[in-house]
Motif scaffolding. Sequence first.
Motif, PDB file in Angstrom:
ATOM      1  N   LEU A   4      22.315  28.060  43.888  1.00 32.14           N
ATOM      2  CA  LEU A   4      23.267  29.011  43.335  1.00 32.14           C
ATOM      3  C   LEU A   4      23.878  28.433  42.077  1.00 32.14           C
ATOM      4  O   LEU A   4      24.218  27.259  42.033  1.00 32.14           O
ATOM      5  CB  LEU A   4      24.371  29.313  44.351  1.00 32.14           C
ATOM      6  CG  LEU A   4      23.909  29.955  45.654  1.00 32.14           C
ATOM      7  CD1 LEU A   4      25.098  30.141  46.583  1.00 32.14           C
ATOM      8  CD2 LEU A   4      23.260  31.290  45.376  1.00 32.14           C
ATOM      9  N   SER A   6      27.011  28.877  39.517  1.00 33.84           N
ATOM     10  CA  SER A   6      28.329  29.497  39.396  1.00 33.84           C
ATOM     11  C   SER A   6      28.577  29.880  37.941  1.00 33.84           C
ATOM     12  O   SER A   6      28.480  29.051  37.045  1.00 33.84           O
ATOM     13  CB  SER A   6      29.414  28.516  39.851  1.00 33.84           C
ATOM     14  OG  SER A   6      30.673  29.083  39.681  1.00 33.84           O
ATOM     15  N   VAL A   7      28.856  31.147  37.722  1.00 33.52           N
ATOM     16  CA  VAL A   7      29.128  31.650  36.388  1.00 33.52           C
ATOM     17  C   VAL A   7      30.402  32.475  36.455  1.00 33.52           C
ATOM     18  O   VAL A   7      30.556  33.306  37.340  1.00 33.52           O
ATOM     19  CB  VAL A   7      27.972  32.542  35.871  1.00 33.52           C
ATOM     20  CG1 VAL A   7      28.290  33.123  34.522  1.00 33.52           C
ATOM     21  CG2 VAL A   7      26.676  31.753  35.835  1.00 33.52           C
ATOM     22  N   ALA A   8      31.333  32.219  35.554  1.00 31.50           N
ATOM     23  CA  ALA A   8      32.574  32.988  35.527  1.00 31.50           C
ATOM     24  C   ALA A   8      32.268  34.415  35.130  1.00 31.50           C
ATOM     25  O   ALA A   8      31.587  34.667  34.147  1.00 31.50           O
ATOM     26  CB  ALA A   8      33.559  32.374  34.541  1.00 31.50           C
ATOM     27  N   ALA A   9      32.721  35.355  35.925  1.00 28.22           N
ATOM     28  CA  ALA A   9      32.516  36.772  35.630  1.00 28.22           C
ATOM     29  C   ALA A   9      33.831  37.496  35.808  1.00 28.22           C
ATOM     30  O   ALA A   9      34.506  37.329  36.813  1.00 28.22           O
ATOM     31  CB  ALA A   9      31.458  37.357  36.536  1.00 28.22           C
ATOM     32  N   SER A  51      32.851  44.214  31.045  1.00 27.17           N
ATOM     33  CA  SER A  51      32.580  43.034  31.841  1.00 27.17           C
ATOM     34  C   SER A  51      32.327  41.882  30.892  1.00 27.17           C
ATOM     35  O   SER A  51      31.856  42.081  29.773  1.00 27.17           O
ATOM     36  CB  SER A  51      31.339  43.270  32.717  1.00 27.17           C
ATOM     37  OG  SER A  51      31.013  42.103  33.434  1.00 27.17           O
ATOM     38  N   GLY A  53      32.719  37.182  30.360  1.00 24.38           N
ATOM     39  CA  GLY A  53      33.112  35.866  30.836  1.00 24.38           C
ATOM     40  C   GLY A  53      34.624  35.685  30.774  1.00 24.38           C
ATOM     41  O   GLY A  53      35.356  36.527  30.262  1.00 24.38           O
ATOM     42  N   SER A  74      39.172  39.369  38.420  1.00 21.84           N
ATOM     43  CA  SER A  74      38.263  38.240  38.575  1.00 21.84           C
ATOM     44  C   SER A  74      37.367  38.520  39.771  1.00 21.84           C
ATOM     45  O   SER A  74      37.850  38.711  40.875  1.00 21.84           O
ATOM     46  CB  SER A  74      39.053  36.944  38.799  1.00 21.84           C
ATOM     47  OG  SER A  74      38.175  35.886  39.053  1.00 21.84           O
ATOM     48  N   VAL A  75      36.062  38.552  39.550  1.00 21.77           N
ATOM     49  CA  VAL A  75      35.131  38.882  40.626  1.00 21.77           C
ATOM     50  C   VAL A  75      34.364  37.668  41.138  1.00 21.77           C
ATOM     51  O   VAL A  75      33.512  37.796  41.998  1.00 21.77           O
ATOM     52  CB  VAL A  75      34.138  39.993  40.199  1.00 21.77           C
ATOM     53  CG1 VAL A  75      34.870  41.287  39.925  1.00 21.77           C
ATOM     54  CG2 VAL A  75      33.319  39.551  38.996  1.00 21.77           C
ATOM     55  N   ASP A  76      34.666  36.497  40.607  1.00 19.98           N
ATOM     56  CA  ASP A  76      33.940  35.301  41.038  1.00 19.98           C
ATOM     57  C   ASP A  76      34.831  34.287  41.734  1.00 19.98           C
ATOM     58  O   ASP A  76      34.395  33.196  42.054  1.00 19.98           O
ATOM     59  CB  ASP A  76      33.233  34.651  39.860  1.00 19.98           C
ATOM     60  CG  ASP A  76      34.206  34.107  38.826  1.00 19.98           C
ATOM     61  OD1 ASP A  76      35.427  34.294  38.981  1.00 19.98           O
ATOM     62  OD2 ASP A  76      33.741  33.477  37.869  1.00 19.98           O
ATOM     63  N   GLY A  77      36.081  34.635  41.965  1.00 22.15           N
ATOM     64  CA  GLY A  77      36.983  33.725  42.657  1.00 22.15           C
ATOM     65  C   GLY A  77      37.714  32.765  41.739  1.00 22.15           C
ATOM     66  O   GLY A  77      38.556  31.998  42.196  1.00 22.15           O
ATOM     67  N   ALA A  78      37.410  32.778  40.439  1.00 19.78           N
ATOM     68  CA  ALA A  78      38.113  31.908  39.499  1.00 19.78           C
ATOM     69  C   ALA A  78      39.560  32.380  39.356  1.00 19.78           C
ATOM     70  O   ALA A  78      39.846  33.570  39.418  1.00 19.78           O
ATOM     71  CB  ALA A  78      37.423  31.928  38.139  1.00 19.78           C
TER      72      ALA A  78
END
Length: 90
Positions: A4, A6-9, A51, A53, A74-78
């Motif tokens: 996996l 991890s990319v900030a989205a 959408s 970064g 924030s959809v990636d948990g950041a």
Amino acid sequence: MHHLISVAAIVFVCVGCSRTATTLDSSSPEPQRLEAKHLPNAVQIHPKVLSGGLPTGDSAFAELRQLGVQTIISVDGATPDVESAQRFGL
């Protein structure tokens, strides 16, 4: 084995997006890349949804405000920069 990455989205929600680049063709279901100077990977995926970064720095938040963005999700948990977003009325 799957790896996996991890990319900030981030998803930006705007009311009456005021794009300075080309206007999204509402008849086209395809996302369109935005010409944004301070927003990484900025794409308009719906007339009211952008959408991209993670926005960093005042220039990025100012550009979001200029585009008509009102909400950042924030959809990636950041952890988003809530303080900067609030300073720019987001």
